[in-house]
Enzyme design. Structure first.
Site, mmCIF file in Angstrom:
data_model
loop_
_atom_site.group_PDB
_atom_site.id
_atom_site.type_symbol
_atom_site.label_atom_id
_atom_site.label_comp_id
_atom_site.label_asym_id
_atom_site.label_seq_id
_atom_site.Cartn_x
_atom_site.Cartn_y
_atom_site.Cartn_z
ATOM 1 N N GLU A 194 16.766 113.627 -34.903
ATOM 2 C CA GLU A 194 17.775 113.269 -35.114
ATOM 3 C C GLU A 194 18.164 112.597 -36.124
ATOM 4 O O GLU A 194 18.921 111.258 -37.291
ATOM 5 C CB GLU A 194 18.788 111.992 -34.101
ATOM 6 N N GLY A 195 17.108 112.844 -37.922
ATOM 7 C CA GLY A 195 17.930 112.106 -38.957
ATOM 8 C C GLY A 195 16.719 111.606 -39.135
ATOM 9 O O GLY A 195 16.651 110.515 -38.326
#
Lengths: 370, 389
Positions: free
Chosen positions: B366-367
């Protein structure tokens, strides 16, 4: 309910503190630091606004604002943003006044609080720190010994605000029953009491230079039962120390925010190799960390403050906040100097001053109260 | 009035979630060791905890906002284990459907488990570099490309595939397509083997002339905007709630490790004294303080970003802060917990070593933490992605 919502009153106080910090503190901070002095006019103006004594109940000639550590934390952050050194001075009497409100008997409140309800700044100081490298509030060397109805105090206190001018000091001492915050006693000591020697020459410190600090020596200083804060009930040492740590941490949040907000525009303006240094990840990530950690510190301080307000044991929350804030404040101030490079080291810019303030603040427990 | 407490009804929910968590832990090691085995849709004990869902409906007076409590509950859910007793009916693709789908699409796929396929062998956080293409041919889209690290990819009934209509258009050219399992041309090429979260299935897919109906484009917007985010914004919007949620999942592991360590020390006669001054603290005590502080900061950051969401306020910056600090805590705090436990900490006698492996993903998916820092830096500097790369 988990919420970050401020009350209408808090919003208003926050705004006032913000205006005071930018209008009265920011611009004179450097001059006060260079001169190691604080203008009397500033002390009076802050006093008039009730920054340090707004919680004195109306019954004792005060404004009677609700006693709230969260509200205090908001104020301290804003003032600390303006100048940590001047804030510490302006707010020093709070560490005398707030404990009186929290732990004083009616008679004590009646006797002392009205002295702090006047129009002019009334200095007072907390005598907490001691001349030992291993100083620890849980295990102070200053002792309070009960003799008959009286108490006899012996010890040396350092970094006591307004030693030259305060009429009263709140002296903290260990009651002799071992280490622990619950064994702290607090005494209201008038400056002319026999056995108390005040070194009126100000302490020379790396940072917070505008903040007058002195050394007190107490040799067999005798105090009556009525001069023991809380009389026979004494005080809640945990609450007192936690309130001081929370307040000091909140100033650190404000100081860190000033470093961040000054570093950002500088990094965008400063060109190196044809581009602003803020476009380099090495600098941009430092700034992102500053922003992240200012927020992180603030919530830790709020959590500890809210526990103080709720009257629950705030020791753990306070220790977590104090530890984290100490680490991050120094890092942010140090990074601020680095972002400014050579200019960070030159006294034309505030960065070197803020680094000195950051170290000084975080080495102390604090001498103001939330 | 600033407050960080929850009410009795909410505490009761958390307590029940912890009970469920203890049951999860019974199965945790098995599915960690037997990585390729997919857990059953419901474990025998699942029915004992069905009542928890209903408890969420009445959280009494002075209850937390729905997002704040939802994310807090998610955190505590993972205090047990990444494994759930009941198979979740939602996955990341469902969030994309919620954010970008038309009402008809939401009705059609609302009860379908949809994975999300974004990452490719050549791009992860840099999602605008997507190589998978979608070309309209008559009334069908033809998809070609390769997708990896697809969470829930094996169990999901369908996959939301992100593909570009025109690589030269950059981000606005990227669109999301629902591809149901069994569609000819989409083949699961691999089940990934991981350091941790092994109970969570992760798959890789190859799309080779995979044809799907024209109406499977999420949002049905075929236009490529010259400027502005287009569907890409939909993808990013998905992350504003999923970033604190992702942090929360990892923080559940951290809380579990914290609780284990404190209990273990207490049992062996080394209780923690929160009052002790710095000169009287042992190195271990200092580690515990740092462990707790990192965890506390991260939890407060998830509260902050989800509270803003509940207020209907923008939380883009705060979502990244919560993900960044969550990732920090997952790395720092669990490592500190292991250090305090010493040599026994690495053994499989307990789950702490597993929680370390499980939590380590938090600063990556998620980053990554670095991407979060970029987002934060761009926002505070007023820079575009082109200004600060």
């Amino acid at each position: 309910m988990i919420t970050f919502e401020l009350t209408k009153e808090q919003e208003l106080i926050l705004k006032t503190a913000k205006e005071f910090a930018s209008g009265e503190l920011k611009d004179i901070a450097r001059d006060c630091d260079e001169a190691s002095q604080i203008p009397k006019k500033l002390l009076d103006k802050a006093w008039e606004m009730g920054l340090a004594n707004a919680a004195v109940p109306e019954a004792y000639d005060g404004i009677g604002m609700e006693r709230s550590a969260v509200t205090s934390a908001l104020v301290y952050e804003e003032l600390g943003y303006g100048c940590a050194s001047l804030t510490s001075a302006i707010m020093a009497p709070s560490a005398f006044i707030q404990p009186l409100i929290d732990f004083g008997t009616d008679a004590q409140k009646k006797k002392y609080l009205p002295l702090y309800g006047g129009e002019k700044f009334e200095p007072a100081g907390l005598a907490l720190h001691e001349p030992h490298y291993t100083f620890d509030p849980t295990d102070m060397k200053t002792t309070a010994e009960k003799k008959g109805d009286d108490w006899v105090i012996n010890g040396i206190k350092r970094l006591v605000p307004f030693g030259s001018t305060a009429h009263y000091f709140l002296v903290l001492a260990n009651d002799g029953s071992g280490a622990g915050l619950s064994n702290i006693e607090a005494f209201i000591v008038p400056r002319d009491r026999e056995g108390l020697t005040i070194n009126t020459e100000n302490e020379k410190t790396m940072g917070l230079k505008a903040f007058p600090l002195s050394q007190l020596t107490l040799k067999d200083v005798t105090l009556s039962a009525e001069e023991r804060l809380g009389c026979e009930n004494g005080i809640n040492g945990q609450q007192l120390i936690n309130s001081i740590r929370v307040a000091n941490s909140a100033i650190c949040v404000g100081l860190s925010r000033a470093v961040m907000e000054t570093s950002i525009p500088y990094a965008k303006e400063r060109i190196a190799f044809g581009k602003p240094i803020a476009t380099k990840q090495a600098i941009a990530f430092m700034l992102a960390d500053m922003r992240t950690e200012v927020e992180s510190m603030r919530w830790l301080v709020w959590k500890a403050a809210s526990q103080l307000d709720q009257g629950v044991d705030a020791c753990k929350a306070t220790i977590l906040a104090q530890n984290y804030v100490r680490k991050q404040t120094v890092k942010i101030a140090d990074d601020g100097v680095q972002v400014f490079g050579g200019h960070g080291y030159i006294r034309d810019f505030p960065m070197e001053m803020w680094l000195r303030h950051a170290l000084s603040l975080t080495l102390m427990e604090g001498v103001v109260s939330a | 009035m600033v407050d960080f407490t929850i009410n009795e009804k909410e505490q009761a929910i958390i307590d029940e979630i912890h009970k469920e968590g203890l049951v999860c832990r019974k199965y945790a090691r098995y599915y960690d060791v037997n990585e390729t085995e997919i857990p059953p849709e419901a474990f025998p004990e699942a029915k004992d905890f069905d009542h928890i869902d209903a408890m969420f409906l009445d959280r009494g007076e002075d209850a937390c906002g729905a997002t704040v409590f939802g994310i807090l509950a998610l955190m505590h859910r993972n205090w047990g284990d990444h494994l759930g007793l009941r198979l979740p009916v939602r996955a990341l693709g469902n969030s994309s459907l919620d954010a970008a789908g038309t009402p008809e699409q939401k009705e059609k796929w609302g009860n379908t488990v949809l994975a999300m396929a974004n990452t490719e062998p050549g791009c992860g956080s840099d999602s605008k570099a997507i190589e998978t293409t979608a070309v309209l041919d008559g009334e069908e889209w033809v998809l070609n490309g390769e997708k990896i690290f697809v969470t829930t990819g094996i169990r999901a009934e369908g996959v939301v595939v992100w593909a570009t209509l025109d690589k030269s258009a950059g981000r606005p050219g990227i669109k999301a397509f629902v591809v149901m399992k069994g569609t000819p041309g989409m083949e699961m090429s691999k089940k990934e083997k991981k350091l941790g979260i092994r109970v969570s299935d992760t798959a890789a897919f190859v799309l080779k002339n995979c044809r799907i109906p024209r109406e499977n484009l999420l949002g049905l917007n075929e236009e490529i905007k010259k400027k502005g985010g287009g569907s890409f914004k939909g993808l990013m919007k998905t992350f504003n709630l999923s970033r604190p949620a992702t942090a929360a999942i990892g923080l559940g592991n951290v809380m579990a490790a914290r609780d284990f360590v404190l209990e273990a020390l207490e049992k062996e006669g080394v209780p923690v004294d929160w009052e002790a001054g710095p000169h009287k603290r042992s190195a271990i005590q200092q580690k515990l303080i740092d462990m707790e502080a990192e965890l506390e900061v991260a939890i407060l950051a998830t509260h902050r970003s989800s509270w803003l969401a509940d207020q209907g306020k923008s939380n883009n910056l705060e979502a990244s802060i919560s993900k960044s600090k969550g990732g920090d805590a997952c790395r720092v705090s669990v490592k500190l917990a292991l250090e305090v436990l010493g040599a026994l900490g690495m053994t499989e006698d307990q789950l702490v070593e597993k929680w370390f492996r499980d939590a380590r993903i938090t600063d990556i998916y998620e980053g990554t933490g670095e991407i979060q820092k970029l987002i934060i830096a761009r926002q505070i500097l007023g820079y575009t992605a082109a200004d600060l790369q």
